[in-house]
Design an enzyme around this catalytic site. Sequence first.
Site, PDB file in Angstrom:
ATOM      1  N   ARG A 119      23.642  80.881  67.946  1.00  0.00           N
ATOM      2  CA  ARG A 119      21.861  81.892  68.327  1.00  0.00           C
ATOM      3  C   ARG A 119      21.024  80.747  68.302  1.00  0.00           C
ATOM      4  O   ARG A 119      20.088  81.156  68.103  1.00  0.00           O
ATOM      5  CB  ARG A 119      21.382  82.655  67.120  1.00  0.00           C
ATOM      6  CG  ARG A 119      22.317  83.859  66.814  1.00  0.00           C
ATOM      7  CD  ARG A 119      23.112  84.918  67.548  1.00  0.00           C
ATOM      8  NE  ARG A 119      22.452  86.035  68.108  1.00  0.00           N
ATOM      9  CZ  ARG A 119      22.637  87.082  67.563  1.00  0.00           C
ATOM     10  NH1 ARG A 119      22.730  86.717  66.544  1.00  0.00           N
ATOM     11  NH2 ARG A 119      21.657  88.027  67.871  1.00  0.00           N
ATOM     12  N   ASP A 127      25.278  84.994  74.802  1.00  0.00           N
ATOM     13  CA  ASP A 127      25.169  85.533  73.736  1.00  0.00           C
ATOM     14  C   ASP A 127      25.692  87.276  73.786  1.00  0.00           C
ATOM     15  O   ASP A 127      24.335  88.300  73.528  1.00  0.00           O
ATOM     16  CB  ASP A 127      23.598  85.651  73.209  1.00  0.00           C
ATOM     17  CG  ASP A 127      23.208  86.078  71.345  1.00  0.00           C
ATOM     18  OD1 ASP A 127      24.568  86.856  71.197  1.00  0.00           O
ATOM     19  OD2 ASP A 127      22.600  86.083  70.941  1.00  0.00           O
ATOM     20  N   SER A 130      23.803  89.638  71.376  1.00  0.00           N
ATOM     21  CA  SER A 130      22.274  90.103  71.378  1.00  0.00           C
ATOM     22  C   SER A 130      22.408  91.234  72.765  1.00  0.00           C
ATOM     23  O   SER A 130      21.675  92.275  72.818  1.00  0.00           O
ATOM     24  CB  SER A 130      21.506  89.080  71.859  1.00  0.00           C
ATOM     25  OG  SER A 130      20.668  88.257  71.210  1.00  0.00           O
TER      26      SER A 130
HETATM   27  P1  NAD Z   1      20.754  90.787  62.854  1.00  0.00           P
HETATM   28  O1  NAD Z   1      21.901  92.028  63.312  1.00  0.00           O
HETATM   29  O2  NAD Z   1      22.136  89.643  61.611  1.00  0.00           O
HETATM   30  O3  NAD Z   1      20.403  91.557  61.101  1.00  0.00           O
HETATM   31  C1  NAD Z   1      19.696  92.653  61.897  1.00  0.00           C
HETATM   32  C2  NAD Z   1      18.039  92.542  61.277  1.00  0.00           C
HETATM   33  O4  NAD Z   1      18.632  93.084  59.498  1.00  0.00           O
HETATM   34  C3  NAD Z   1      17.777  91.202  61.318  1.00  0.00           C
HETATM   35  O5  NAD Z   1      16.360  90.563  61.558  1.00  0.00           O
HETATM   36  C4  NAD Z   1      17.528  90.487  59.495  1.00  0.00           C
HETATM   37  O6  NAD Z   1      16.251  89.638  59.070  1.00  0.00           O
HETATM   38  C5  NAD Z   1      17.828  92.007  59.513  1.00  0.00           C
HETATM   39  N1  NAD Z   1      17.696  92.659  57.599  1.00  0.00           N
HETATM   40  C6  NAD Z   1      18.725  91.925  57.487  1.00  0.00           C
HETATM   41  N2  NAD Z   1      18.348  92.515  55.375  1.00  0.00           N
HETATM   42  C7  NAD Z   1      17.918  93.229  55.151  1.00  0.00           C
HETATM   43  C8  NAD Z   1      17.007  93.769  54.907  1.00  0.00           C
HETATM   44  N3  NAD Z   1      17.559  94.274  52.983  1.00  0.00           N
HETATM   45  N4  NAD Z   1      16.119  95.194  54.429  1.00  0.00           N
HETATM   46  C9  NAD Z   1      16.091  95.458  56.349  1.00  0.00           C
HETATM   47  N5  NAD Z   1      15.834  94.772  57.308  1.00  0.00           N
HETATM   48  C10 NAD Z   1      17.464  93.364  56.668  1.00  0.00           C
HETATM   49  O7  NAD Z   1      20.705  90.236  64.063  1.00  0.00           O
HETATM   50  P2  NAD Z   1      19.917  90.059  64.795  1.00  0.00           P
HETATM   51  O8  NAD Z   1      19.249  91.036  65.778  1.00  0.00           O
HETATM   52  O9  NAD Z   1      21.141  89.289  65.681  1.00  0.00           O
HETATM   53  O10 NAD Z   1      19.054  88.616  64.708  1.00  0.00           O
HETATM   54  C11 NAD Z   1      18.556  88.002  64.269  1.00  0.00           C
HETATM   55  C12 NAD Z   1      17.980  86.736  64.281  1.00  0.00           C
HETATM   56  O11 NAD Z   1      18.673  86.015  65.177  1.00  0.00           O
HETATM   57  C13 NAD Z   1      16.881  87.444  65.387  1.00  0.00           C
HETATM   58  O12 NAD Z   1      15.640  86.216  64.210  1.00  0.00           O
HETATM   59  C14 NAD Z   1      16.737  86.638  65.896  1.00  0.00           C
HETATM   60  O13 NAD Z   1      15.943  87.037  66.980  1.00  0.00           O
HETATM   61  C15 NAD Z   1      17.423  85.862  66.178  1.00  0.00           C
HETATM   62  N6  NAD Z   1      18.214  85.852  67.552  1.00  0.00           N
HETATM   63  C16 NAD Z   1      17.931  84.036  68.512  1.00  0.00           C
HETATM   64  C17 NAD Z   1      18.640  84.080  69.890  1.00  0.00           C
HETATM   65  C18 NAD Z   1      18.509  83.360  70.401  1.00  0.00           C
HETATM   66  O14 NAD Z   1      17.542  82.082  69.745  1.00  0.00           O
HETATM   67  N7  NAD Z   1      18.923  82.429  70.798  1.00  0.00           N
HETATM   68  C19 NAD Z   1      19.782  85.199  69.972  1.00  0.00           C
HETATM   69  C20 NAD Z   1      19.772  86.355  69.219  1.00  0.00           C
HETATM   70  C21 NAD Z   1      18.590  86.730  68.273  1.00  0.00           C
END
Ligand code: NAD
Length: 364
Positions: A119, A127, A130
């Site tokens: 990511r 990605d 996402s």
């Molecule tokens: P994910 O699908 O792995 O998880 C969804 C959310 O659940 C996350 O925000 C996580 O913190 C939350 N979570 C985990 N345990 C929890 C709990 N016990 N209670 C409440 N919430 C909980 O996450 P995602 O949507 O794939 O994104 C993860 C991270 O990656 C984010 O910070 C996002 O901004 C980042 N991201 C970065 C890029 C990039 O830079 N290219 C791209 C996509 C996502």
Amino acid sequence: MVIGIIKEEDQRAALSPDVVKQFVNAGNEVLVEQGTGETVWFGDSDYQNVGAKVASTADEVFKSVDVLVSLWPLSEEQWTKLKSEAVLVSNFSPYVDSTIPDMLQQLDFTVFSMDMIPRTTLAQSMDVLSSMASIAGYQAVLEAAQVLPRYFPMLSTAAGTVAPAKVLVLGAGVAGLQAIATAKRLGARVEAFDTRAAAKQEVESLGAKFVEVEGATDDTSAGGYGVDQTDEYKSKQRATIAEKAASSDVIITTAQVRGPKAPLLITRKMVEGMKPGSVIVDLAASTGGNCELTENARTVRHNNVTIIGDSNLAAKVSLNATQLFSKNVYNFLNIMITEGRFEPDWDNVIIKESCIARPELVDA
Ligand code: NAD
């Protein structure tokens, strides 16, 4: 190179005609199983018009392709039909089932799992997690709105004022943030919770209220993913969520940690404390669910609360999901295919991290 796609048990297709055209223009052949795009309203002729060939069966595709792109992993029986040294591009979720790379390593294929692409900013255009999570977050709100026996927005009518629906979003990653934005656009009052400290600002920037629970484990070295929490934190978190759940009309849960099982956030007792007619949409259903009563790929009712367990909601927005998935795959393959030849740079971190099996690893 011959790139192929087959008809899958999904409302999306793995490649759209637009992206097929880009592959063809770059000197590749594309083979599409007949009927592949029908759930996205793409006819065989849409693929043929951009230079693809249409095969009458999946077997015909398997025996000819150098690269097979699929939304879901093939079955073991299907693998046996591929040419040796084929390249497979799909979503294998090896972080859910860690035996998958070892099993694939026994075969003679080079295997890329799109869901293992790091990511990072450089890999953003590839990605798929996402792309699909964002659509799923949007669709989750629409699913809830269909079932909820009330409006989302506040309305003043001659017969009285209707209060806005209260929506609680658990997990404010990509899906959660899109769910918040969608619920806000529909006029709901939205609160959201996440263990990552960085999520607070993102939630507030969408006009929702962030639910604070102090004492979360630091997650700054987890590559943006949430991490498992201490028992003390979990019990504080449960008390807060129980209180919020009781006054919510809709709960959208999206919480994941990188691993086989999603965190349990909503217990049976919390569901029993919710108002009749309330709705829970659990996007973590395929990894056990964030709600104790979730059943994967099913909608169940408990104590007059509807619980929709669906981790593949992006597929319902089939056109946009196909377009975005296809574009992600194109951008990914584009860094490995040069003038019709498959030439990956194994030092490239995107290629290295997403490759979960390759024949060279056996020889090494
Ligand atoms: P994910 O699908 O792995 O998880 C969804 C959310 O659940 C996350 O925000 C996580 O913190 C939350 N979570 C985990 N345990 C929890 C709990 N016990 N209670 C409440 N919430 C909980 O996450 P995602 O949507 O794939 O994104 C993860 C991270 O990656 C984010 O910070 C996002 O901004 C980042 N991201 C970065 C890029 C990039 O830079 N290219 C791209 C996509 C996502």
